[in-house]
Structure formats: C-alpha cells, structure tokens
Design a protein around this motif. Structure first.
Motif, PDB file in Angstrom:
ATOM      1  N   ARG A 127       0.887  -1.093   0.175  1.00 24.16           N
ATOM      2  CA  ARG A 127       0.056   0.014  -0.056  1.00 24.16           C
ATOM      3  C   ARG A 127       0.805   1.462   0.205  1.00 24.16           C
ATOM      4  NH1 ARG A 127      -4.326  -1.737   4.717  1.00 24.16           N
ATOM      5  NH2 ARG A 127      -5.459  -3.241   3.486  1.00 24.16           N
ATOM      6  N   GLU A 128       2.020   1.130   0.491  1.00 23.15           N
ATOM      7  CA  GLU A 128       2.843   2.280   0.340  1.00 23.15           C
ATOM      8  C   GLU A 128       3.293   2.706  -1.069  1.00 23.15           C
ATOM      9  OE1 GLU A 128       6.467   0.842   2.641  1.00 23.15           O
ATOM     10  OE2 GLU A 128       5.255   0.911   4.455  1.00 23.15           O
ATOM     11  N   ASP A 129       3.383   4.152  -1.183  1.00 22.89           N
ATOM     12  CA  ASP A 129       3.741   4.643  -2.725  1.00 22.89           C
ATOM     13  C   ASP A 129       4.996   5.362  -2.767  1.00 22.89           C
ATOM     14  OD1 ASP A 129       2.832   5.200  -5.109  1.00 22.89           O
ATOM     15  OD2 ASP A 129       2.430   7.158  -4.766  1.00 22.89           O
ATOM     16  N   GLU A 130       5.976   4.586  -1.807  1.00 22.12           N
ATOM     17  CA  GLU A 130       7.332   5.381  -1.893  1.00 22.12           C
ATOM     18  C   GLU A 130       8.370   4.783  -2.927  1.00 22.12           C
ATOM     19  OE1 GLU A 130      10.446   6.656   1.339  1.00 22.12           O
ATOM     20  OE2 GLU A 130       9.362   4.831   1.810  1.00 22.12           O
ATOM     21  N   LYS A 131       8.595   5.454  -4.015  1.00 22.95           N
ATOM     22  CA  LYS A 131       9.447   4.787  -5.094  1.00 22.95           C
ATOM     23  C   LYS A 131      10.856   4.784  -4.833  1.00 22.95           C
ATOM     24  CE  LYS A 131       6.453   7.144  -8.589  1.00 22.95           C
ATOM     25  NZ  LYS A 131       5.628   8.119  -7.518  1.00 22.95           N
ATOM     26  N   ASN A 132      11.644   3.761  -5.526  1.00 23.64           N
ATOM     27  CA  ASN A 132      13.138   3.940  -5.025  1.00 23.64           C
ATOM     28  C   ASN A 132      13.432   4.963  -5.843  1.00 23.64           C
ATOM     29  OD1 ASN A 132      15.786   3.348  -5.830  1.00 23.64           O
ATOM     30  ND2 ASN A 132      15.440   1.362  -5.049  1.00 23.64           N
TER      31      ASN A 132
END
Length: 638
Positions: free
Chosen positions: A344-349
């Motif tokens: 659910r997290e939307d943290e991109k590399n």
C-alpha cells in the motif's frame, strides 16, 4: 566528543525462516524481507546515538555531525528541547532501508538487553545526495521533538495523550515537515499540480488524498501570512485548548479553522493561476506521449535516439511493483522486466530502475535492484533478446547511468563507501575506472565533446572546482555544473566549474550541440532548461614530480631538494606533464514552462533531448530537437 561502539543487530522473528530471507508476519503492506545481515556500530555524541552498518562509516559520521549541528535551530523553532539522547539508524541505500523491521512492532536487541525505540527514533537512508539525507535528518529530529511535545516522552504517557489529543495527522505531520524544511521548489510544483487539477472542491478532500503535502503547505501558508512564529503558537494553542477553532481564532483574529482552510484553497489557487499566465504551457516535440497518473505512475522515460524512431522505454510503478516497458511505434508493448512486492505504500526507489540507450538506438541498458542485488541487463532491440546479464557488486548503489562513446562502455554516478563518485564501466570485462574520488556528490555524469576539449560533465555540490576533500569536508549549499578531464589518469585531473548559481541548483547536464551544453535549473522556482556556450583555451603544462611515495605538482627547486633529503635520495624518481586549459561558459535560459521539468535525458548523438512535465493528473513525455533559434537569439526570460 564522539565515541564509536560495535554491536550486532538481531531482530526477533515472527513467522517463518527462508534460506535467503527472513519474513515477519505483520499486516498487509508492512512486510519487511531481509536479504542480508547487518552488523551495526554507532557513534555516540552529546544528543544522538547514530547507528551505521557495513560500509557506512562515512555516512554515520556525517549523520552524527549534521544532527548535532541542526538540533539547536529545530529546538528553537519548535520551542522544545530534546529530553534524552535520540537514536538515528542510517541505511546505506533505499533497498537496505526497505529491509528494516524497525517501526513495525520489533525492538532492537544487543548484548546489554533491549533498547526501546519508540518515539525518539529516526530511520534515514542515503540515495547518493547528501541534501536529501540532511532533510531526512531534520525531519527525524522535528518528529521526535513534536511527538514528545504533544504526547510525552514515556511510552504509557505517549499512548494516553495520543488518545486524548485528537489532532488530524495531516496537521501534525505537516508541521514536522515544515519545521524540517520551510518550503522547496519541488513542493511548490506538487502543490500547483494538485490545486490546478480541479480534483479538490475543499481542503479536506485534498488532505485525504495528499495528507503530507496538504499539511506542509498549510503551515507554510500560515507562516507566510501571519508570521513564522505563529505556526508554533497555533500548534501550542491547539494542544492546550484541544480545539482547532480556538487556536485559529487566536492566531488569525477570530477566523474559524474551516474559514482559514477555505482561504488557503482560494488564495493559493489564484496565485498559481496568475503565475502560469505568460508562461509556455508545453513544448512541441517530434515524439509526444501523454499518460494519466492515478494509482499507476510513469517514471524514467527514455526516448529512442534515432530521429525517425517512434519507440521509447518507460518504468511503470504501481503499489510497490515496477515494470520496465518497451513501446514500439505506439502499437507494440513489451514488458522487459517486472519486479517488486505489492504494498500500500507509494514510496518509489529514488534511483532504480535506470534506463539508458546506446547512441545508435539498438541497445537498451537496464539497471535495477532485486532481492538485495544490483543487476544489469542489455536488451537488443533488433534481435529482441537480452544479450547481457550481470550482477553489479562494485557499488552500494548507482544514481545514474549513460552510454559513453561505444556500446561497451557505461558511465556511472555511483556510491562506494558512502561517497558518490563517477566511474567508467566496461561491460565485456566487468571492470571499473574511478574518475572522481572525494566526499562531494558527483551526479548526472555525461560524456561531452566540444571543439578542442572532451571530458565528463556532471552536477556536483562541491564548493568550487579546486575544493579540497577530507573526512571533515561538508558538501556545498547548491549543485553546479563541472567538467573533468577523464583522459588524464593521474590524481591531478583538471576540474572546471561551468556554472555559478546564486539560487537553486543545476542538474542533469549533457551535450546540446557541438558548442553548447544544457542543464536543468530551478533558479527561478521552476525547473527550466538552460544552455551554456562553452569556450576553452590552452593555458600551458603542469609538471608532476614523483619522489618515493610523494607527488609534487609544479614544485619549486627548494621543495624538490627538501623532499629528496627526506627520502635520502640524490635525484627524483620520475617526472610527468599534463595539459591545462582555461574553460569558461556563458549560461542562459531557453525555456519558461508553467510546470517544472521532472526528467530529462540526452537522446543519443543526434542533438535531441527528452523531457517529462506534469500538468494536473497527466504526465507529458517529449523528445525534442535542439532549439537552434533560441540558442542564437537568447531571448527567453525564466
């Protein structure tokens, strides 16, 4: 005074063990898979324990130093002091950071027992840019102080006060972000896209979908309109009275909280509508692609460098999963790579995957990280097959990758032992040659060939071209464009500074035509394209004298005699020479866009560039020819 301690971090496991990873049974979207064991050491300073793992000594020292330097200013703003030593956990890169189990119900253990990390911990990672690491440190310190201020320092007190003090999370998190970073050009562009998209009828809709941006921009609005000191006063009143209307009325002279939110939406939207008048909307390119941004985002757009080609590659990101997709002629769509774990997290590399075309547009290199390993493959577009598959063990992470001169040579901006430097990589031999070696962040490296001068152009936060480097050196305040002579194999490579910005940063430099380079700068608050007219002239030869293990550059006879005496020698061991040039550049803007350039790449050797801009909920991907008319007229004001 700093002390260094060593410990082994052992995380208790719930769930089951695999041979290559440990998995903890936690709620959906919060799994942490560990592909390596971390051996931790830490610096202990007056106010912080800074934990770092293998190959992270330099990062640990930097974080400890910055945390102590920044603490006083954040305490002054929040009007609250750190009550006990806080813990900072430093990961070498984003992929190691994603393996962390800290913060999901698991405590640290060491030989001395359990060290609780509740509301005085912060977890940070290095992405190759010390500016981003510094911002994370400031956010972490602000979070610790604000949590202690609002909810208390003790675990039981924290839980009780958190239940009683019913402040919106967007409000408290936004205050933390504001305390760490007043505002930035990126945040301004994000807010502009959100408000001009037409999706939000009121502030609560905005805060529900983008809570951190809404909270940060709200406190910046209060600070700009009523004074920065009023932000902390308003949070104090909200905590004391447990009522946002009372706090708002005291700060804004009898306005209810809902009225303030309505004014924010109206005034900020009007400001952005006024700003975009007179600015150019979007460029006109030969290749133009538009993508709707909702749950799926599109990043790392790379157009094929062949002028008549209508093919491109892009990374699609959705809920933690990445797809590298190759598009041909707007018809065929081929997935070259799919990896990641749904979350659910939307943290991109921040770095991977990285894509790069060779100059002929026949090969596409893809660099990515999977299961704790950095991997490279090269896709042959003509034969439709992956012709190279390698694992990259030389670096802890790579920030950027481009082809250099031929299809067998790659140019990296990569991190090794906590330093971001430039490397040349030979694909067939899997060997690297280090070009820079200093504590400064050398990003976005690209090969250039001007009349009478070739080299590697890059963006760096070094204070100047001649800046020295040692363990205590700190990066400068902004990024500028530099050029280094890569053919000189000695340690005395000539570095020339090509820009000297007073505001903002200069990023993504590359060759534009045979006499110009180009870069992207946010000097006026919006990322626009700039060009630089490059000139060079020969300035003579520098002499290098070798005596024993010592190297002297342009020494005087007295220096040589003194060193010969120290080494008990009658003559020098060897002498060398290298050419020195005086390089200069005249820089000027060539675009004035309504929204910032998000990405740009040089599209091969055919005098083309690619650009990505965002308008509301759409991203527009372009491949553009060099604008010779603008280069000649130089009549754009950004």
């Amino acid at each position: 005074m700093k002390k260094v301690f060593s410990l082994l971090l052992c995380l208790p496991l719930a769930g089951f063990m695999k041979t290559t990873a440990q998995v903890n049974a936690v709620e959906f979207g919060k799994n942490r898979v560990q592909y390596q064991k971390f051996k931790w050491k830490y610096y202990q300073t007056d106010n912080f324990n800074t934990y770092f793992s293998q190959d992270g000594l330099a990062l640990g020292k930097y974080v400890a130093q910055i945390a102590e330097n920044e603490l006083a200013s954040i305490e002054e703003f929040v009007e609250y002091g750190l009550q006990r030593r806080a813990n900072i956990v430093v990961y070498n890169n984003f992929d190691e950071y994603q393996q962390s189990n800290i913060g999901i119900g698991i405590d640290w253990q060491n030989a001395g027992g359990v060290t609780k990390l509740v509301n005085n911990k912060m977890i940070v990672f290095y992405d190759g840019n010390h500016d981003n690491l510094k911002r994370q440190i400031r956010e972490g310190i602000a979070k610790v102080l604000v949590d202690n201020l609002l909810f208390g320092d003790d675990l039981g007190e924290f839980a009780a006060n958190q239940a009683l003090l019913d402040l919106p999370k967007w409000l408290t998190d936004g205050y933390v972000a504001y305390a760490a970073e007043n505002w930035s050009n990126k945040l301004d562009d994000d807010l502009k896209s959100a408000l001009l998209s037409g999706r939000y009828n009121n502030f609560y809709q905005f805060a529900f979908e983008k809570p951190l941006l809404a909270g940060h921009s709200f406190w910046r609005y209060i600070g700009d309109k009523y004074g920065k000191s009023k932000t902390t006063y308003m949070l104090y009143l909200a905590r004391v009275y447990r009522n946002l209307n009372t706090a708002s009325a005291r700060v804004t002279k009898k306005k209810k909280f809902k009225e303030v939110l309505q004014e924010f939406m109206t005034e900020e939207s009007q400001k952005y509508y006024k700003d975009i008048r007179g600015r150019r909307n979007v460029p006109k390119g030969q290749l133009s692609v538009s993508e709707f941004i909702d749950k799926k985002d599109f990043i790392r757009f790379n157009a094929n460098p062949v002028p008549r080609s209508l093919s491109w590659a892009v990374v699609e990101f959705k809920q933690g999963k990445y797809c590298v997709v190759f598009h041909e002629n707007f018809v065929n769509r081929k997935i070259l790579l799919k990896f990641g774990t749904r979350t659910r997290e939307d943290e991109k590399n921040p770095n991977y995957p990285i894509l790069a075309w060779d100059g002929k547009g026949t090969r596409l290199a893809v660099l990515y990280n999977e299961e704790g390993k950095t991997k490279l493959f090269v896709y042959d577009v003509i034969n439709r097959v992956k012709i190279v598959k390698q694992e990259m063990k030389q670096f802890s992470q790579v920030q950027d990758m481009k082809y250099m001169l031929d299809a067998n040579t790659l140019l990296f901006s990569a991190v090794k032992s906590g330093q971001t430097d430039i490397f040349v990589y030979k694909i067939d031999r899997q060997t690297t040659e280090q070009v820079t070696n200093d504590v400064y962040d050398d990003l976005d490296a690209s090969f250039v060939a001007f009349p009478n001068k070739t080299g590697i152009i890059f963006s760096s936060n070094r204070p100047s071209a001649m800046a020295g480097s040692n363990d205590d050196s700190l990066p400068g305040k902004r990024f500028n464009v530099f050029l280094i002579d890569n053919w000189n194999k000695s340690e005395f490579k000539q570095v020339s500074q090509l820009t000297n910005l007073k505001q903002g940063n200069a990023r993504f430099p590359s060759q534009y035509n045979n006499a110009h380079f180009t870069f992207v700068s946010d000097e006026n608050g919006i990322n626009n394209r700039y060009a630089g007219f490059f000139t060079t002239e020969r300035a003579g030869l520098d002499t290098i004298v070798y005596i024993g293990d010592e190297i002297l550059r342009n020494p005087t006879p007295k220096d040589v005699d003194s060193l010969l005496k120290d080494w008990s020698k009658s003559d020098i061991d060897s002498v060398g020479f290298f050419s020195v040039t005086n390089d200069s550049a005249y820089v000027f803007p060539i675009t004035n866009y309504q929204s910032s350039l998000l990405e740009t790449r040089t599209a091969g050797d055919n005098q083309q560039v690619s650009e990505v801009v965002r308008q509301g909920d759409f991203k527009f991907l372009y491949r553009l020819r060099v604008d010779e008319n603008t280069l000649r007229r130089r009549n754009i004001t950004a």
